[in-house]
Design an enzyme around this catalytic site. Structure first.
Site, PDB file in Angstrom:
ATOM      1  N   ARG A   1      -4.836 -25.282 -41.847  1.00  0.00           N
ATOM      2  CA  ARG A   1      -3.934 -26.188 -42.592  1.00  0.00           C
ATOM      3  C   ARG A   1      -3.123 -26.996 -41.566  1.00  0.00           C
ATOM      4  NH1 ARG A   1       1.276 -27.902 -42.864  1.00  0.00           N
ATOM      5  NH2 ARG A   1       2.104 -25.793 -42.816  1.00  0.00           N
ATOM      6  N   GLU A   2      -2.111 -26.369 -40.964  1.00  0.00           N
ATOM      7  CA  GLU A   2      -1.336 -27.089 -39.936  1.00  0.00           C
ATOM      8  C   GLU A   2      -2.272 -27.587 -38.828  1.00  0.00           C
ATOM      9  OE1 GLU A   2       2.356 -27.454 -39.621  1.00  0.00           O
ATOM     10  OE2 GLU A   2       1.709 -28.870 -38.079  1.00  0.00           O
TER      11      GLU A   2
ATOM     12  N   HIS B   1      -1.800 -24.726 -49.398  1.00  0.00           N
ATOM     13  CA  HIS B   1      -0.474 -25.290 -49.122  1.00  0.00           C
ATOM     14  C   HIS B   1      -0.352 -26.607 -49.871  1.00  0.00           C
ATOM     15  CE1 HIS B   1       2.453 -27.359 -46.379  1.00  0.00           C
ATOM     16  NE2 HIS B   1       2.978 -26.148 -46.340  1.00  0.00           N
TER      17      HIS B   1
ATOM     18  N   ARG C   1       4.849 -18.900 -52.752  1.00  0.00           N
ATOM     19  CA  ARG C   1       5.938 -19.031 -51.780  1.00  0.00           C
ATOM     20  C   ARG C   1       6.581 -20.399 -51.949  1.00  0.00           C
ATOM     21  NH1 ARG C   1       5.209 -21.826 -46.291  1.00  0.00           N
ATOM     22  NH2 ARG C   1       5.200 -23.419 -47.884  1.00  0.00           N
TER      23      ARG C   1
ATOM     24  N   HIS D   1       8.346 -21.016 -39.992  1.00  0.00           N
ATOM     25  CA  HIS D   1       7.372 -21.983 -39.456  1.00  0.00           C
ATOM     26  C   HIS D   1       8.096 -22.815 -38.402  1.00  0.00           C
ATOM     27  CE1 HIS D   1       3.947 -24.885 -40.072  1.00  0.00           C
ATOM     28  NE2 HIS D   1       4.864 -25.773 -39.733  1.00  0.00           N
TER      29      HIS D   1
ATOM     30  N   HIS E   1       7.941 -25.643 -35.256  1.00  0.00           N
ATOM     31  CA  HIS E   1       7.253 -26.631 -34.414  1.00  0.00           C
ATOM     32  C   HIS E   1       7.748 -26.508 -32.984  1.00  0.00           C
ATOM     33  CE1 HIS E   1       4.459 -28.948 -36.859  1.00  0.00           C
ATOM     34  NE2 HIS E   1       5.114 -28.347 -37.840  1.00  0.00           N
TER      35      HIS E   1
ATOM     36  N   HIS F   1       3.199  -9.979  -4.112  1.00  0.00           N
ATOM     37  CA  HIS F   1       2.750  -9.606  -5.464  1.00  0.00           C
ATOM     38  C   HIS F   1       1.467  -8.779  -5.380  1.00  0.00           C
ATOM     39  CE1 HIS F   1       5.220 -12.437  -8.075  1.00  0.00           C
ATOM     40  NE2 HIS F   1       5.651 -12.628  -6.841  1.00  0.00           N
TER      41      HIS F   1
HETATM   42  C1  LIG Z   1       5.466 -30.945 -42.901  1.00  0.00           C
HETATM   43  C2  LIG Z   1       4.069 -30.842 -43.387  1.00  0.00           C
HETATM   44  O1  LIG Z   1       3.202 -30.742 -42.599  1.00  0.00           O
HETATM   45  S1  LIG Z   1       3.834 -30.815 -45.033  1.00  0.00           S
HETATM   46  C3  LIG Z   1       2.096 -30.777 -45.279  1.00  0.00           C
HETATM   47  C4  LIG Z   1       1.451 -32.064 -44.964  1.00  0.00           C
HETATM   48  N1  LIG Z   1       0.140 -32.035 -45.535  1.00  0.00           N
HETATM   49  C5  LIG Z   1      -0.418 -33.092 -46.081  1.00  0.00           C
HETATM   50  O2  LIG Z   1       0.115 -34.182 -46.090  1.00  0.00           O
HETATM   51  C6  LIG Z   1      -1.765 -32.846 -46.710  1.00  0.00           C
HETATM   52  C7  LIG Z   1      -2.648 -34.055 -46.615  1.00  0.00           C
HETATM   53  N2  LIG Z   1      -2.087 -35.122 -47.380  1.00  0.00           N
HETATM   54  C8  LIG Z   1      -2.798 -35.928 -48.224  1.00  0.00           C
HETATM   55  O3  LIG Z   1      -3.993 -35.802 -48.335  1.00  0.00           O
HETATM   56  C9  LIG Z   1      -2.048 -36.940 -48.988  1.00  0.00           C
HETATM   57  O4  LIG Z   1      -0.841 -37.244 -48.306  1.00  0.00           O
HETATM   58  C10 LIG Z   1      -1.713 -36.456 -50.427  1.00  0.00           C
HETATM   59  C11 LIG Z   1      -3.011 -36.267 -51.201  1.00  0.00           C
HETATM   60  C12 LIG Z   1      -0.976 -35.105 -50.396  1.00  0.00           C
HETATM   61  C13 LIG Z   1      -0.848 -37.463 -51.128  1.00  0.00           C
HETATM   62  O5  LIG Z   1      -1.450 -38.701 -50.983  1.00  0.00           O
HETATM   63  P1  LIG Z   1      -0.865 -40.025 -51.695  1.00  0.00           P
HETATM   64  O6  LIG Z   1      -0.643 -39.766 -53.144  1.00  0.00           O
HETATM   65  O7  LIG Z   1      -1.772 -41.154 -51.344  1.00  0.00           O
HETATM   66  O8  LIG Z   1       0.615 -40.229 -51.102  1.00  0.00           O
HETATM   67  P2  LIG Z   1       1.124 -40.443 -49.618  1.00  0.00           P
HETATM   68  O9  LIG Z   1       0.451 -39.480 -48.717  1.00  0.00           O
HETATM   69  O10 LIG Z   1       1.036 -41.864 -49.231  1.00  0.00           O
HETATM   70  O11 LIG Z   1       2.656 -40.088 -49.771  1.00  0.00           O
HETATM   71  C14 LIG Z   1       3.089 -38.804 -50.064  1.00  0.00           C
HETATM   72  C15 LIG Z   1       3.477 -38.706 -51.541  1.00  0.00           C
HETATM   73  O12 LIG Z   1       3.877 -37.360 -51.833  1.00  0.00           O
HETATM   74  C16 LIG Z   1       5.269 -37.328 -52.185  1.00  0.00           C
HETATM   75  N3  LIG Z   1       5.767 -36.141 -51.525  1.00  0.00           N
HETATM   76  C17 LIG Z   1       5.908 -35.958 -50.199  1.00  0.00           C
HETATM   77  N4  LIG Z   1       6.262 -34.699 -49.977  1.00  0.00           N
HETATM   78  C18 LIG Z   1       6.323 -34.091 -51.166  1.00  0.00           C
HETATM   79  C19 LIG Z   1       6.602 -32.782 -51.537  1.00  0.00           C
HETATM   80  N5  LIG Z   1       6.826 -31.876 -50.614  1.00  0.00           N
HETATM   81  N6  LIG Z   1       6.591 -32.458 -52.831  1.00  0.00           N
HETATM   82  C20 LIG Z   1       6.295 -33.401 -53.766  1.00  0.00           C
HETATM   83  N7  LIG Z   1       5.988 -34.667 -53.461  1.00  0.00           N
HETATM   84  C21 LIG Z   1       6.012 -35.001 -52.179  1.00  0.00           C
HETATM   85  C22 LIG Z   1       5.854 -38.628 -51.673  1.00  0.00           C
HETATM   86  O13 LIG Z   1       6.948 -39.018 -52.438  1.00  0.00           O
HETATM   87  C23 LIG Z   1       4.683 -39.585 -51.866  1.00  0.00           C
HETATM   88  O14 LIG Z   1       4.602 -39.898 -53.233  1.00  0.00           O
HETATM   89  P3  LIG Z   1       4.445 -41.429 -53.792  1.00  0.00           P
HETATM   90  O15 LIG Z   1       3.091 -41.435 -54.412  1.00  0.00           O
HETATM   91  O16 LIG Z   1       5.521 -41.516 -54.774  1.00  0.00           O
HETATM   92  O17 LIG Z   1       4.578 -42.358 -52.656  1.00  0.00           O
HETATM   93  O1  LIG Z   2       5.332 -25.073 -45.692  1.00  0.00           O
HETATM   94  C1  LIG Z   2       6.065 -24.854 -44.745  1.00  0.00           C
HETATM   95  O2  LIG Z   2       6.919 -23.959 -44.747  1.00  0.00           O
HETATM   96  C2  LIG Z   2       5.957 -25.667 -43.496  1.00  0.00           C
HETATM   97  C3  LIG Z   2       5.422 -27.019 -43.702  1.00  0.00           C
HETATM   98  C4  LIG Z   2       5.261 -27.696 -42.383  1.00  0.00           C
HETATM   99  O3  LIG Z   2       4.183 -27.756 -41.841  1.00  0.00           O
HETATM  100  C5  LIG Z   2       6.453 -28.117 -41.682  1.00  0.00           C
HETATM  101  O4  LIG Z   2       7.519 -28.201 -42.283  1.00  0.00           O
HETATM  102  O5  LIG Z   2       6.330 -28.420 -40.489  1.00  0.00           O
HETATM  103 ZN   LIG Z   3       4.367 -27.804 -39.696  1.00  0.00          ZN
END
Ligand SMILES: CC(=O)SCCNC(=O)CCNC(=O)[C@H](O)C(C)(C)COP(=O)(O)OP(=O)(O)OC[C@H]1O[C@@H](n2cnc3c(N)ncnc32)[C@H](O)[C@@H]1OP(=O)(O)O
Ligand SMILES: O=C(O)CCC(=O)C(=O)O
Ligand SMILES: [Zn+2]
Length: 469
Positions: free
Chosen positions: A63-64, A124, A184, A245, A247, A342
């Protein structure tokens, strides 16, 4: 520390130092605290909240780690990584959101079908019912929900306030729980969020039966003391498990994980080689190294440590990187000892300069000899390995020659062996005495020249001449 009232303040005096040491020992039991273990390491007395002997790994390479710049995992690669992690023994494997793409969803479903021996599967997702509905259909054992709670993310990422976040979190948690799946809830960017917001939402989700709450240092800004304080405070507020978690932007990811466990966290997120967004998160191997020092028997009982290198090699190949030279445990120099001081001590007792035993990880110790920092004790060990007969005076003399040559260029082990064999033979044949450096030079030169004119060498020269004719 304050001086006793009846003593004049005498900065730096021996008397002051003695008083300070005595009171420090009285307060702490020992300056380093606690009792010495078998390896001579002072362990601090354990905090009653500490979980350094009771914790689980949430392994997030899939995932990460997929958020690492170089990562592209096809299903075959994901399965290979998941199986290797299972073999290693991580308790949980976290997968990319099935809402990310059709393939991500198919991969998630396929990995759930593998029937891994030990690791349970998580996915996640965002704090959103659309994602939750997809996640519960994949066959996962648990769902990790996350949403940013800092003002940065509330304003610029999702645009939602704390009451929307709380309401939606409750809805998602209750929905996932109703499917009999673990859940979670985590606050992204926890360390730049308001403490009151964090504690309030964590308390709310704890009351409705979330399995874990998550603390995330999303930008890598936290230090171990801040982590300890936040997790310890949280430990007093929720009764569920606490996942953390971290970074690694500022190099604290392993130390922060350790501080979190000391403060009562129960689960740590890792990825193999630390891969993730930007420069990544707590590396699996680094966490294992740290925890082996805290409680080796516990770590050995849980994990198949000799698998670590293989897991890292699989991931390194998949994302087209090298295992770093100074990687924890498996880096090429992690158990290499070089300087003469050493090397001598290591040969007498490896615990002198090693807190981890390479054999626990299927690794081997290496003493480097052919360099200008070497010493006669290291050379003596090689003489013994080669079954040569030289007394200490002769070994010291040969060492001087090795150092002289290594001042020009580092000598390979083959070079060292050659010097020692020539020295030994010359002494046996009465051609060399201690201190006859020039004689030894001539013998070495003769040996090199004889190799240059060996039949192979002549054949090679002939081929080169023919090719250029
Ligand atoms: C810190 C981290 O690492 S968190 C985990 C990160 N993981 C990911 O991003 C997984 C891969 N992501 C993706 O495939 C895409 O971003 C998707 C499918 C999740 C969303 O794609 P899209 O709908 O095209 O939106 P996009 O990525 O441009 O923007 C994020 C959207 O999620 C919303 N959003 C962001 N974080 C969250 C959250 N934690 N909970 C709910 N909604 C959220 C934003 O408001 C935005 O919504 P919008 O449609 O109103 O603009
Ligand atoms: O889900 C979590 O707790 C961590 C998400 C994430 O990757 C982050 O915040 O850097
Ligand atoms: Zn992270």
């Amino acid at each position: 520390m304050c001086p006793p009232a009846d003593k004049p303040v005498a900065n730096g005096s021996e008397e002051m130092v003695a008083i300070d040491l005595a009171s420090a020992v009285k307060t702490n039991g020992h300056l380093n605290g606690g009792e010495k273990d078998k390896k001579g390491f002072y362990n601090r007395p354990s905090d009653f909240l500490s979980n350094t002997s009771n914790w689980q790994i949430i392994e997030s390479t899939l995932r990460e780690g997929e958020q690492f710049a170089n990562a592209f995992f096809d299903l075959e690669t994901k399965i290979k990584i998941a199986k290797a992690l299972d073999e290693f023994g991580v308790e949980w494997i976290e997968l990319t959101s099935p809402a990310a793409s059709p393939e991500s969803r198919a991969h998630c479903e396929a990995i759930c079908q593998l029937g891994l021996k030990r690791s349970k599967i998580l996915t996640h997702i965002r704090c959103h019912m659309d994602d939750a509905r997809i996640a519960v259909e994949t066959g996962v054992d648990g769902v990790d929900v996350v949403i940013g709670t800092s003002s940065f993310l509330r304003e610029h990422s999702h645009g939602k306030d704390m009451s929307w976040i709380t309401k939606t979190a409750i809805e998602v948690i209750q929905f996932v729980k109703s499917k009999g799946i673990e859940i979670r809830f985590s606050s992204e960017d926890s360390f730049r969020s308001e403490l009151v917001d964090l504690l309030s939402i964590y308390r709310t989700v704890d009351k409705i039966g979330v399995n874990r709450v998550g603390v995330a240092d999303t930008v890598g800004c936290a230090d171990p003391r801040q982590v300890y304080e936040l997790v310890r405070t949280l430990r007093g507020v929720v009764s569920c498990d606490i996942e953390c978690h971290f970074h690694n932007d500022t190099g604290c990811a392993i130390a922060n994980a350790y501080a979190a466990l000391e403060a009562g966290a129960t689960h740590i997120d890792t990825s193999v080689l630390g891969i993730g967004e930007r420069n990544g998160i707590t590396p699996l191997g680094g966490l294992i190294a740290r925890m082996m020092v805290a409680d080796p028997e516990y770590v050995k009982s849980k994990y198949n440590l000799t698998m670590l290198r293989e897991v890292e090699n699989i991931v390194a190949e998949a994302v087209e990187i090298q295992v770093p030279f100074n990687n924890y445990i498996t880096g090429f120099c992690a158990f290499t000892h070089k300087a003469g001081i050493h090397a001598k001590a290591i040969l007498a007792n490896p615990s002198t300069y090693e807190i981890l035993n390479p054999a626990d990880f299927g690794m081997t110790r290496y003493v480097s000899i052919g360099h200008r920092l070497t010493g006669w004790n290291a050379v003596k060990s090689r003489v013994e390995q080669l079954n040569l007969t030289l007394n200490d005076e002769q070994i010291k003399d040969a060492t001087a020659k090795i150092k002289e040559l290594a001042d020009v260029r580092t000598q390979s082990m083959e070079d060292v062996d050659m010097i020692l064999r020539i020295y030994h033979n010359a002494v046996q044949e009465g051609k060399l005495k201690v201190g006859q450096s020039a004689v030894l030079d001539r013998l070495l030169e003769e040996h090199v020249n004889s190799r240059e004119t060996s039949p192979n060498r002549n054949a090679k020269r002939q081929r080169v001449e023919e090719a250029s004719a």
